[in-house]
Design an enzyme around this catalytic site. Structure first.
Site, PDB file in Angstrom:
ATOM      1  N   ASP A   1     103.940  50.505   0.827  1.00 55.49           N
ATOM      2  CA  ASP A   1     102.952  50.750   1.884  1.00 55.49           C
ATOM      3  C   ASP A   1     103.601  51.522   3.019  1.00 55.49           C
ATOM      4  OD1 ASP A   1     100.572  50.643   3.325  1.00 55.49           O
ATOM      5  OD2 ASP A   1     100.686  48.501   3.767  1.00 55.49           O
ATOM      6  N   LYS A   2     102.728  52.078   3.852  1.00 52.58           N
ATOM      7  CA  LYS A   2     103.147  52.750   5.087  1.00 52.58           C
ATOM      8  C   LYS A   2     102.333  52.134   6.204  1.00 52.58           C
ATOM      9  CE  LYS A   2     100.723  55.534   6.975  1.00 52.58           C
ATOM     10  NZ  LYS A   2      99.909  55.803   8.214  1.00 52.58           N
ATOM     11  N   HIS A   3     102.957  51.956   7.356  1.00 49.86           N
ATOM     12  CA  HIS A   3     102.200  51.453   8.508  1.00 49.86           C
ATOM     13  C   HIS A   3     102.554  52.282   9.723  1.00 49.86           C
ATOM     14  CE1 HIS A   3      99.984  48.444  10.816  1.00 49.86           C
ATOM     15  NE2 HIS A   3     100.895  48.628  11.756  1.00 49.86           N
ATOM     16  N   SER A   4     101.520  52.690  10.448  1.00 44.63           N
ATOM     17  CA  SER A   4     101.747  53.505  11.644  1.00 44.63           C
ATOM     18  C   SER A   4     101.472  52.665  12.884  1.00 44.63           C
ATOM     19  CB  SER A   4     100.806  54.705  11.592  1.00 44.63           C
ATOM     20  OG  SER A   4     100.599  55.232  12.875  1.00 44.63           O
TER      21      SER A   4
ATOM     22  N   THR B   1      92.313  53.366  10.802  1.00 45.73           N
ATOM     23  CA  THR B   1      91.954  53.849   9.456  1.00 45.73           C
ATOM     24  C   THR B   1      90.663  53.194   8.952  1.00 45.73           C
ATOM     25  OG1 THR B   1      94.265  54.230   9.012  1.00 45.73           O
ATOM     26  CG2 THR B   1      92.863  54.071   7.096  1.00 45.73           C
TER      27      THR B   1
ATOM     28  N   ARG C   1      98.288  37.175  23.553  1.00 44.00           N
ATOM     29  CA  ARG C   1      99.124  38.224  24.175  1.00 44.00           C
ATOM     30  C   ARG C   1      98.264  39.275  24.851  1.00 44.00           C
ATOM     31  NH1 ARG C   1     101.919  40.612  19.341  1.00 44.00           N
ATOM     32  NH2 ARG C   1     102.739  42.077  20.853  1.00 44.00           N
TER      33      ARG C   1
ATOM     34  N   SER D   1     104.537  40.602  14.742  1.00 36.72           N
ATOM     35  CA  SER D   1     103.100  40.750  14.529  1.00 36.72           C
ATOM     36  C   SER D   1     102.814  41.720  13.382  1.00 36.72           C
ATOM     37  CB  SER D   1     102.470  41.250  15.836  1.00 36.72           C
ATOM     38  OG  SER D   1     101.142  41.635  15.624  1.00 36.72           O
TER      39      SER D   1
ATOM     40  N   LYS E   1     102.139  40.473   8.746  1.00 33.74           N
ATOM     41  CA  LYS E   1     100.998  40.874   7.914  1.00 33.74           C
ATOM     42  C   LYS E   1     101.470  41.683   6.699  1.00 33.74           C
ATOM     43  CE  LYS E   1      99.347  42.360  11.840  1.00 33.74           C
ATOM     44  NZ  LYS E   1      98.697  42.770  13.071  1.00 33.74           N
ATOM     45  N   LYS E   2     102.485  42.504   6.911  1.00 31.61           N
ATOM     46  CA  LYS E   2     102.997  43.330   5.802  1.00 31.61           C
ATOM     47  C   LYS E   2     103.698  42.454   4.768  1.00 31.61           C
ATOM     48  CE  LYS E   2     101.166  46.822   7.157  1.00 31.61           C
ATOM     49  NZ  LYS E   2     100.162  47.471   6.309  1.00 31.61           N
TER      50      LYS E   2
HETATM   51  N1  URA Z   1      99.925  46.181  16.316  1.00 35.09           N
HETATM   52  C1  URA Z   1     100.001  44.916  15.839  1.00 35.09           C
HETATM   53  O1  URA Z   1      99.533  44.601  14.749  1.00 35.09           O
HETATM   54  N2  URA Z   1     100.637  43.994  16.607  1.00 35.09           N
HETATM   55  C2  URA Z   1     101.190  44.289  17.812  1.00 35.09           C
HETATM   56  O2  URA Z   1     101.736  43.408  18.421  1.00 35.09           O
HETATM   57  C3  URA Z   1     101.077  45.607  18.290  1.00 35.09           C
HETATM   58  C4  URA Z   1     100.443  46.546  17.515  1.00 35.09           C
END
Ligand code: URA
Length: 440
Positions: A80-83, A120, A168, A183, A187-188
């Site tokens: 995967d890629k996450h931006s 996305t 937060r 954070s 999830k990843k």
């Molecule tokens: N994106 C996230 O999922 N978590 C953060 O804390 C900041 C950006």
């Protein structure tokens, strides 16, 4: 240990032990830790920071707060890629199918727009019929059969993050590198990936505008993910101007379809897609060198194999079977589409990229509150880049708006975002840096 004792230790700058962090996150998940305690904890971390090993424990504890997806039956590497988010950042739409066409399996769980940045998921929701929140069985089936599925966050992955992030968000503790790291990565990790490439944006349209901050975040993400067992590389890419020449939702999907079918390919966007993709193929063992990765990916894009994967994904998730051939029949179109003239002579010196994101939000293409609906048709197209020579009647870009009044406001906003002058601007690199995660 009592939650207040854990908070006290962090407040006083003590390094927390593994059981202290995991107990705190378990308490947050089951309700034994109150919102007030979670807020105090977040503020203590904000000021005192966390060591890399503490971050790994925080990330894995948050990952363990919910379900984990398992891909042991995957025929190829799960990548995967996450931006970290930007403007005109529709990279996922072409990257996921391109990597799938090279033998990777890309279960991409993406988010909605956040603040001035696009998401996305919102882009994909402009495709009629596309099920962006399928159940896990359909998600797995589509990834297995087409090599990729891009869908929305499900609430059962890392619920501790959902809870902590909402706290937060209202307690001025978002901008903490250890908390951002945990954070994103919780999830990843819960998505069961075998390799990850992080695209950390830097510049005026990025969530982390300075290069120094972006470097710190990139290093943290790469090291913590790798330390938690997920091999990760982080690239720092430029967001000092929109990446695609379009910004919005349907307009960015159209831009991605043009890219995949070869009708129009923005050069900066293409370079970022290739750089991120080459690293994904390398981390997944699908190539031996980055150079080989670039070539393989470029071939998958130019041969139309990536476009075919994108169409298969859209069809499998309920979208139109001829989207790639007739996108204009399906993507929502704005009522008013007008050119914005430069009204100046010179060279584009810089673009206040965050402002362009805010202009899309003002047009109705993004949200000011999480529960807001959005208009998928609005945004900007054909935006010109830094370094372009302009005269009075040069078009800076086209506004897509609901009304003439909205179009006028957005035109003025766009014109203000462009600085035009006589000097030759210093061009920033597109890829600023690259960090390969070190195991801890
Ligand atoms: N994106 C996230 O999922 N978590 C953060 O804390 C900041 C950006």
């Amino acid at each position: 240990m009592l939650p207040q004792e854990i908070i006290r230790k962090k407040r006083d700058g003590v390094v927390l032990s593994e059981p202290e962090i995991s107990e705190f996150i378990a308490g947050l998940t089951n309700g034994q830790v109150t919102d007030a305690q979670a807020a105090a904890f977040a503020m203590a971390v904000f000021f005192r920071g966390m060591t890399m090993p503490e971050r790994v424990v925080l990330t894995t504890s948050m990952m363990l707060s919910g379900n984990q997806i398992e891909w042991s039956d995957s025929p190829g590497p799960v990548l995967d890629k996450h931006s970290t988010g930007g403007i005109g950042d529709n990279v996922s739409l072409m990257l996921a199918p391109a990597v799938a066409a090279c033998g990777g399996y890309v279960p991409m769980i993406s988010g909605r727009g956040l603040g001035h940045t696009g998401g996305t998921l919102d882009k994909l929701d402009s495709i009629p019929g596309y099920a962006s929140q399928p159940d896990i069985a359909l998600f797995r089936k589509v990834v297995r059969e087409t090599g990729t599925a891009i869908i929305g966050q499900t609430s059962d992955l890392a619920p501790a993050d959902k809870k902590l992030y909402s706290i937060r968000d209202v307690t001025a503790t978002v901008e903490s590198i250890p908390l951002i790291t945990a954070s994103i990565l919780s999830k990843k990790l819960a998505a069961g990936l075998q390799g990850l490439v992080m695209d950390v944006k830097t510049g005026s349209g990025a969530f982390m505008p300075t290069l120094e901050g972006s470097r710190e975040l990139a290093q943290s993400l790469a090291d913590v993910a790798t330390g938690a067992g997920l091999p990760t590389t982080a690239l720092i890419t430029d967001m000092d101007e929109p990446l695609a020449s379009a910004a919005g939702n349907a307009v960015e999907v159209m831009n991605a379809i043009e890219y995949l079918t070869g009708t129009h390919r923005d050069p900066r966007l293409h370079q970022v897609v290739l750089a991120l993709g080459a690293d994904m193929l390398l981390i997944g063992g699908l190539v031996q060198t980055l150079e080989e990765g670039f070539k393989k990916l470029d071939a998958a894009i130019s041969s139309g194999a990536a476009a075919e994967r994108f169409q298969r994904m859209v069809t499998a998730l309920g979208g139109p079977a001829d989207l790639m051939d007739h996108p204009q029949n399906y993507l929502p179109k704005a009522q008013v589409i007008v050119p914005v003239l430069a009204n100046a002579n010179g060279i584009v010196q810089s673009i206040a990229t965050r402002e362009i994101g805010l202009a899309v939000v003002a047009l109705g293409g993004g949200r000011t509150r999480a529960e807001d609906g959005i208009d998928h048709s609005v945004g900007f197209t054909k935006l010109i880049s830094v370094g372009t020579s302009v005269s009075n009647d040069t078009v800076l870009g086209f506004v897509h708006a609901r009304t003439q009044t909205d179009a006028e406001a957005a035109s003025a906003h766009l014109r203000r975002s462009y600085t035009i002058g006589d000097a030759t601007p210093i061009m920033r690199p597109l890829i600023h840096d690259r960090f390969q995660g070190k195991g801890l």
